[in-house]
Write a protein that holds these residues in place. Structure first.
Motif, PDB file in Angstrom:
ATOM      1  N   ILE B  85       0.835  -1.213   0.000  1.00  0.00           N
ATOM      2  CA  ILE B  85       0.000   0.000   0.000  1.00  0.00           C
ATOM      3  C   ILE B  85       0.869   1.262   0.000  1.00  0.00           C
ATOM      4  N   GLN B  87       3.933   1.537  -1.218  1.00  0.00           N
ATOM      5  CA  GLN B  87       4.601   1.697  -2.518  1.00  0.00           C
ATOM      6  C   GLN B  87       3.646   2.341  -3.527  1.00  0.00           C
ATOM      7  N   ARG B  88       2.371   1.933  -3.470  1.00  0.00           N
ATOM      8  CA  ARG B  88       1.388   2.511  -4.386  1.00  0.00           C
ATOM      9  C   ARG B  88       1.223   4.006  -4.122  1.00  0.00           C
ATOM     10  N   LEU B  89       1.227   4.368  -2.835  1.00  0.00           N
ATOM     11  CA  LEU B  89       1.093   5.793  -2.497  1.00  0.00           C
ATOM     12  C   LEU B  89       2.347   6.569  -2.885  1.00  0.00           C
ATOM     13  N   ARG B  90       3.502   5.933  -2.710  1.00  0.00           N
ATOM     14  CA  ARG B  90       4.772   6.650  -2.923  1.00  0.00           C
ATOM     15  C   ARG B  90       5.062   6.958  -4.385  1.00  0.00           C
ATOM     16  N   VAL B  91       4.408   6.242  -5.307  1.00  0.00           N
ATOM     17  CA  VAL B  91       4.639   6.569  -6.712  1.00  0.00           C
ATOM     18  C   VAL B  91       3.808   7.778  -7.150  1.00  0.00           C
ATOM     19  N   GLY B  92       3.010   8.298  -6.240  1.00  0.00           N
ATOM     20  CA  GLY B  92       2.269   9.528  -6.521  1.00  0.00           C
ATOM     21  C   GLY B  92       3.170  10.745  -6.316  1.00  0.00           C
TER      22      GLY B  92
END
Lengths: 260, 249
Positions: B85, B87-92
């Motif tokens: 979760i 990692q998904r946020l950090r690519v923003g």
């Protein structure tokens, strides 16, 4: 920025990635143009995910340059990410949130205004109008991928990275997702797609790079790759049906042995 | 057309809304975190006359802070990291610190909720009444004490990757803190343990909360306990941040 519309949306130059002493990505260079679906193929452990992670900014390369929409991924990381839409291989969202809440979360992160009407229209667009109150885990694999793709493109990015988006989908869902990926291309966005499916690469990709042992061993259109390698002895020896396919070229270039 | 970086306030608002919603959906665990100190508070009614109201309140607040830092925060971070979760946020297009600021804000809210619950139950059930300064000072010290356990949780999640191991370790540490802390401080485990407990993270947090509830009793030793608490918080947080990895791979 003085970026022309025809300038590449992604430019990777001389990329090297190390894990300790292990040289995972070796001098990888390629470009993705606007309105192009670029396939990135390779056996397990070939360096696909490492390259993708470096583009996403999740991994620091030893050397090389990566720019997205003209922004350097390391020096201007937030600008680069604002112009990138990403669908990770194993996408996961907070299990407590509903689909509507997840979409609102990412809309907020990308600074996109999300009215109730717009949200309803987006859900309608991916045939999930009645699924807004469901949790992500309650959706089927195909529905989950549609939501992930919607979130990846919610901010209308210039580059979309899709890491094995159709893995585990049934043929109908896969076809539907291909159409959605092609629709992204029609809008003029660049798409970088990794996949293990040669059928998929042949069906949707405009150009393909094959990576093996960290190096790009071939880049071209699927048709040109087949044409150029159809007489290679390694390719002919793995051919199964009397005609050369992209899979034959892929195995001919990367070898028959199974990678872990 | 190139997109600009969104405003941090917009991203932070979205993260906070999502994290508070997730916390609200986890009402059962919230209730459990609040229930243990409240039950102790009610069952220790008889001790109020002997040990004093501030002592009982401070024990309950400290136990609640331990539960929030170790059980709530740490396990959620370990789970979300394992599921990818973060990692998904950090690519923003957001700085990574916004993700943690949002998570910590939820925990600070939990600390406030816990402190209010303990003060209210203490007032109505145990008839413990403090001065307004005592309540206010107690709040501030509860927040200061909470940083020790959030820092400790961060350190555990920095050291251990697997969420189930994190869960097991935090339960063990929680149990040890409560049992050794409570019994040790009362002298039930000997003088040496009592001294160790007094200057342990449990003891110093309990001390600053207890002494802050009756500001007239704040002494040089209270100040030393506050310094020790700050030291624990800084050491745990620095190590926790240094060792923390956003993914488990």
């Amino acid at each position: 920025m003085n970026d022309l519309p025809t300038a590449p949306v992604l430019r990777v130059e001389g990329l090297h990635v190390y894990y300790g002493n292990f040289h995972a990505v070796r001098d990888v260079s390629f470009e993705v143009k606007p309105g192009e679906i670029f396939g990135f193929l390779g056996p397990n452990g070939a360096g696909k995910t490492s390259t993708l992670s470096a583009i996403e900014g999740l991994l620091k390369p030893r050397s090389g340059n990566i720019s997205v929409a003209g922004y350097d991924v390391r020096q201007q990381s937030l600008h680069a990410r604002a112009n990138m839409g990403i669908q990770l291989q194993a996408t996961s969202f907070q299990p407590e949130l509903t689909i509507t809440e997840i979409i609102r979360l990412y809309a907020g992160i990308y600074g996109v205004e999300m009215s109730n009407e717009r949200l309803a229209a987006l859900l309608q667009e991916i045939n999930l109008r009645d699924a807004g109150t469901k949790r992500f885990s309650q959706l089927s694999g195909g529905q989950q991928q549609r939501v992930s793709l919607l979130i990846s493109t919610i901010h209308d990015p210039r580059l979309v990275l899709l890491d094995e988006p159709t893995t585990g989908l049934d043929p109908q869902s896969r076809r539907q997702l291909w159409e959605r990926i092609e629709a992204i291309r029609e809008k003029g966005h660049g798409v970088l797609l990794t996949t293990h499916s040669m059928e998929e690469a042949e069906a949707v990709c405009d150009r393909i790079a094959i990576i093996d042992h960290g190096r790009v061993v071939a880049i071209d259109t699927p048709g040109e790759l087949i044409e150029r390698h159809r007489h290679d002895p390694e390719v002919i020896s793995v051919s199964r049906k009397g005609r050369i396919t992209l899979e034959d070229v892929f195995i001919g270039l990367t070898g028959r042995e199974v990678r872990s | 057309m190139q997109r600009d970086i969104p405003r941090i306030s917009s991203a932070l608002n979205a993260l906070l809304r999502a994290d508070f919603t997730a916390q609200w959906r986890n009402r059962r665990s919230v209730v459990l975190v609040l229930l243990v100190p409240v039950i102790i508070l009610i069952s220790w009614k008889g001790l109020v006359a002997r040990m004093g109201g501030p002592f009982v309140l401070s024990i309950c607040v400290t136990i609640g802070l331990t539960a929030i830092g170790l059980m709530g925060y740490t396990n959620t971070i370990a789970r979300d990291r394992d599921k990818g979760i973060f990692q998904r946020l950090r690519v923003g297009p957001i700085p990574s610190w916004t993700i943690m600021v949002s998570r910590l804000t939820v925990q600070i809210f939990m600390i406030v909720l816990l402190t209010i619950a303990v003060f209210v139950v203490g007032f109505y059930v145990d008839k413990i009444s403090l001065s307004p300064t005592g309540y206010l000072f107690g709040f501030v010290m509860a927040l200061a004490g909470g940083t020790v356990y959030l820092g400790l949780g961060q350190m555990i999640v920095g050291l251990i990757k697997h969420p189930e191991t994190v869960n097991a370790v935090t339960r063990l540490v929680y149990f040890l803190f409560i049992m050794v802390g409570m019994l040790g401080e009362l002298g039930a485990m000997g003088n040496e343990v009592q001294q160790a407990v007094i200057w342990s993270p449990f003891g110093t947090v309990k001390r600053i909360v207890s002494d802050s509830l009756q500001p007239g009793h704040w002494t040089g030793d209270s100040g030393m306990a506050l310094m020790a608490t700050a030291g624990y918080a800084i050491v745990f947080s620095v190590l926790g941040i240094k060792w923390f990895k956003w993914n488990t791979k």
